[in-house]
Design an enzyme around this catalytic site. Structure first.
Site, short mmCIF file in Angstrom:
data_model
loop_
_atom_site.label_atom_id
_atom_site.label_comp_id
_atom_site.label_asym_id
_atom_site.label_seq_id
_atom_site.Cartn_x
_atom_site.Cartn_y
_atom_site.Cartn_z
CG ASP A 33 -2.14 0.81 1.20
OD1 ASP A 33 -2.18 1.74 0.21
OD2 ASP A 33 -2.93 0.87 2.22
CG ASP A 34 0.15 5.10 -0.17
OD1 ASP A 34 -0.49 4.67 -0.90
OD2 ASP A 34 -0.12 6.07 0.73
CB CYS A 71 -6.41 2.82 -2.13
SG CYS A 71 -6.78 1.43 -0.80
NE ARG A 75 -6.24 -1.61 -1.34
CZ ARG A 75 -5.10 -2.11 -0.91
NH1 ARG A 75 -5.28 -3.46 -0.36
NH2 ARG A 75 -4.19 -1.14 -0.41
CE LYS A 130 -6.38 0.20 2.30
NZ LYS A 130 -5.29 1.41 2.20
CG HIS A 132 -10.14 1.12 1.49
ND1 HIS A 132 -9.39 2.22 1.22
CD2 HIS A 132 -11.05 1.80 2.18
CE1 HIS A 132 -9.57 3.10 1.63
NE2 HIS A 132 -10.68 3.09 2.28
CG HIS A 222 -1.82 4.03 3.34
ND1 HIS A 222 -2.23 4.91 4.47
CD2 HIS A 222 -2.43 4.30 2.36
CE1 HIS A 222 -3.28 5.58 3.71
NE2 HIS A 222 -3.40 5.23 2.81
CG ASP A 328 -2.21 0.55 -3.00
OD1 ASP A 328 -1.06 1.16 -3.00
OD2 ASP A 328 -3.10 0.86 -2.19
CG ASN A 329 -1.30 4.26 -4.37
OD1 ASN A 329 -2.52 4.09 -3.96
ND2 ASN A 329 -0.32 4.65 -3.83
CE LYS A 372 -3.08 7.28 -2.23
NZ LYS A 372 -2.90 7.09 -0.57
#
Length: 544
Positions: A33-34, A71, A75, A130, A132, A222, A328-329, A372
């Site tokens: 994540d991130d 994010c 996903r 996660k 989301h 993240h 994810d980004n 991002k």
């Protein structure tokens, strides 16, 4: 024959060769994540990531892989093989526009997840980490095909006692539990917890005699940036040389590794990000501390990957397990050039609230520009590693694949590997065809079969990647055009020199966007507001 039907036919042919019932592979998808493009060792980082590097050395690393810049949209695309708006998640979870197919804030009923496809094919399906993806709007993991799940509804939780997420809950197969529930203990760290339960779910699958899908969705790195104190201490002082020198070092390493072309110039330090040499000693110490926490979080991911690989090996499952690793980004510039360090505790502790910020995110995204949210390369480029020891051709072990690929390709890759059938209908809903292509040919050194361009849209930022060419916009600005073979760092806009190419590619963007329900969030809101106003009855006539 349409593209999608041709793709399905090819998929079933591949499935016959790769997914016989006797040797169906396990599938493990690891999403972080991130994390920026250059944040792991095999993509240029100074942060030691020996386990991820080993995964790449034994598999194939894709140097031109893409996510969706955010994010929840990534996903949704990863799990469904659809573009984000097509999957109902054109924006962050919770962003709902009434009447808009692209902003349902949940996984669309016209999409199916990897778990919903693989479970009927005899797979044990599990996820840890996660989610989301519209849990509060009716699409939690246990309703979208996952037989076992330990998940956070959103993310950003790394310790059971952290302040910014006070009141957060874990969900075990849909049962809401406190972060310090005895089943988890009171001293866990997120990357460790998700791995513990991922391995537990693998054991349950083996006990059931089934191949398994494990979706391991990390919250790291993240914000709020948090790590164990001893891990942070290992990196303190290592970042006092600053982002300028480190960007140069990462870029040089990327060229040496073959990740980037030596002819692509390093994107210049953007306006607003200070030269490191202009900072005070106190500023440098603070920035060093922030980056030390971030590096410790990357380390925690690498340790998790090592535990998963070792766990598979110890269980005799590694050789026939397809592992996918990606982010994810791109690196996250939220909170601006100075980042953020507040809260009551030491930086990186459970009582702190730390955002990495734009200055260090510029390092994370080396050699690209933007971040991002954006559809320039810094927002959408991700490391992508594919490993399947039993099926990677000897000559391809450690190979770099330079073809453009996207998270929509994970679904067809899993289908081709498993031989599972992609449904035309589920739960009374017609299912739209998947958009991506199988990546398995890359494991044999063969070209991918992609006939459609790759589409991007987030918050009005748009792009289209078609072969060596890319058009991209930042918000409402005009289309830019880049030759990605000569200039992937997007330094030389060719739109003025090739207006016909720009017009043709923009028309293709429009056509794919229409088919996949893709529109900007602002446009969606305005259209629905206008439609609602037009439905209002006319006010009564006034007196003469």
């Amino acid at each position: 024959m349409t593209y999608h039907r041709a793709g399905l036919l090819l998929l079933f042919i591949c499935g016959a060769a790769w997914g016989r019932a006797a040797d169906r592979p396990n599938i493990v998808v690891i999403l972080v994540d991130d994390m920026g493009y250059s944040d792991i060792g095999c993509f240029g980082s100074e942060i030691p990531t020996p386990n991820i590097d080993a995964l790449a050395a034994g598999g194939v690393a894709f140097t031109q892989a893409y996510n969706t810049a955010r994010c929840s949209p990534t996903r949704a695309s990863l799990l469904t093989g659809h573009y984000p708006h097509q999957a109902g998640m054109g924006h962050l979870d919770g962003t709902f526009v009434a009447g808009s197919l692209g902003y349902q804030a949940r996984i669309a009923d016209t999409s199916v997840t990897l778990a919903e496809v693989l479970a009927p094919a005899g797979y044990f399906t599990a996820m840890s980490g996660k989610w989301h993806l519209g849990q509060q709007r009716g699409t939690p993991p246990w309703e979208r095909g996952f037989q076992r799940s330990l998940n956070l509804q959103a993310g950003g939780t790394h310790f059971p006692n952290q302040t910014p997420k006070a009141g957060a809950k874990l969900y075990l197969d849909g049962e809401e539990l406190a972060l310090n529930d005895p089943r988890f203990g009171d001293d866990w760290y997120g990357a460790e917890l998700w791995t513990d339960w991922g391995l537990k779910f693998i054991d349950e699958a083996r006990d059931a005699g089934k191949p398994f899908l494990l979706y391991l969705a990390h919250c790291a790195p993240h914000f709020p940036l948090m790590a164990r104190e001893e891990a942070i201490a290992r990196y303190r002082g290592k970042y006092t040389q600053g982002w300028d020198k480190l960007r140069g070092a990462r870029h040089a390493k990327q060229i040496e590794l073959g990740i980037v072309d030596a002819g692509w110039p390093l994107a210049p330090r953007p306006k607003g990000v200070a030269a490191w040499d202009d900072l005070t000693d106190a500023q440098r110490d603070r920035f060093d501390n922030m980056m030390a926490v971030y590096a410790a979080m990357i380390e925690s991911i690498d340790v998790s990957v090592g535990r998963v690989v070792d766990g598979l090996r110890e269980r005799g499952e590694l050789e026939n397990t397809l592992i996918v690793f990606l982010s994810d980004n791109g690196g996250n510039a939220e909170s601006g050039p100075n980042g953020r360090t507040d809260g009551d505790g030491a930086i990186g502790s459970p009582d702190s609230n730390v955002f990495l910020g734009q200055s260090w995110a510029t390092l994370s995204n080396t050699p690209f520009r933007r971040y991002k949210h954006h559809t320039h390369e810094g927002g959408i480029a991700t490391p992508l590693i594919l490993s399947w020891p039993e099926r990677v051709a000897g000559a391809e072990r450690g190979a770099l694949n330079r073809e453009p690929v996207h998270v929509i390709d994970v679904m067809p890759t899993a289908l081709a590997a498993s031989g599972a059938a992609y449904p035309q209908e589920l739960g009374g809903h017609a299912i739209e065809p998947f958009e991506g292509v199988s990546l398995l040919p890359a494991l044999r050194g063969e070209p991918l079969v992609r006939t459609n361009p790759i589409l991007f849209e987030h918050e009005g930022n748009r792009a289209l990647r078609e072969g060596r060419w890319k058009i991209v916009t930042f918000g409402s600005q005009p289309w830019e055009l880049y030759d990605m073979r000569a200039d992937r760092t997007e330094q030389h806009d060719l739109a003025g020199e090739q207006p016909d190419r720009v017009r043709a590619m923009a028309a293709r963007w429009d056509a794919i966007a229409k088919r996949t329900h893709t529109e900007s969030i602002d446009r969606a809101k305005k259209q629905r507001a206008n439609k609602a106003r037009n439905k209002q009855p006319a006010p009564p006539a006034g007196r003469a």
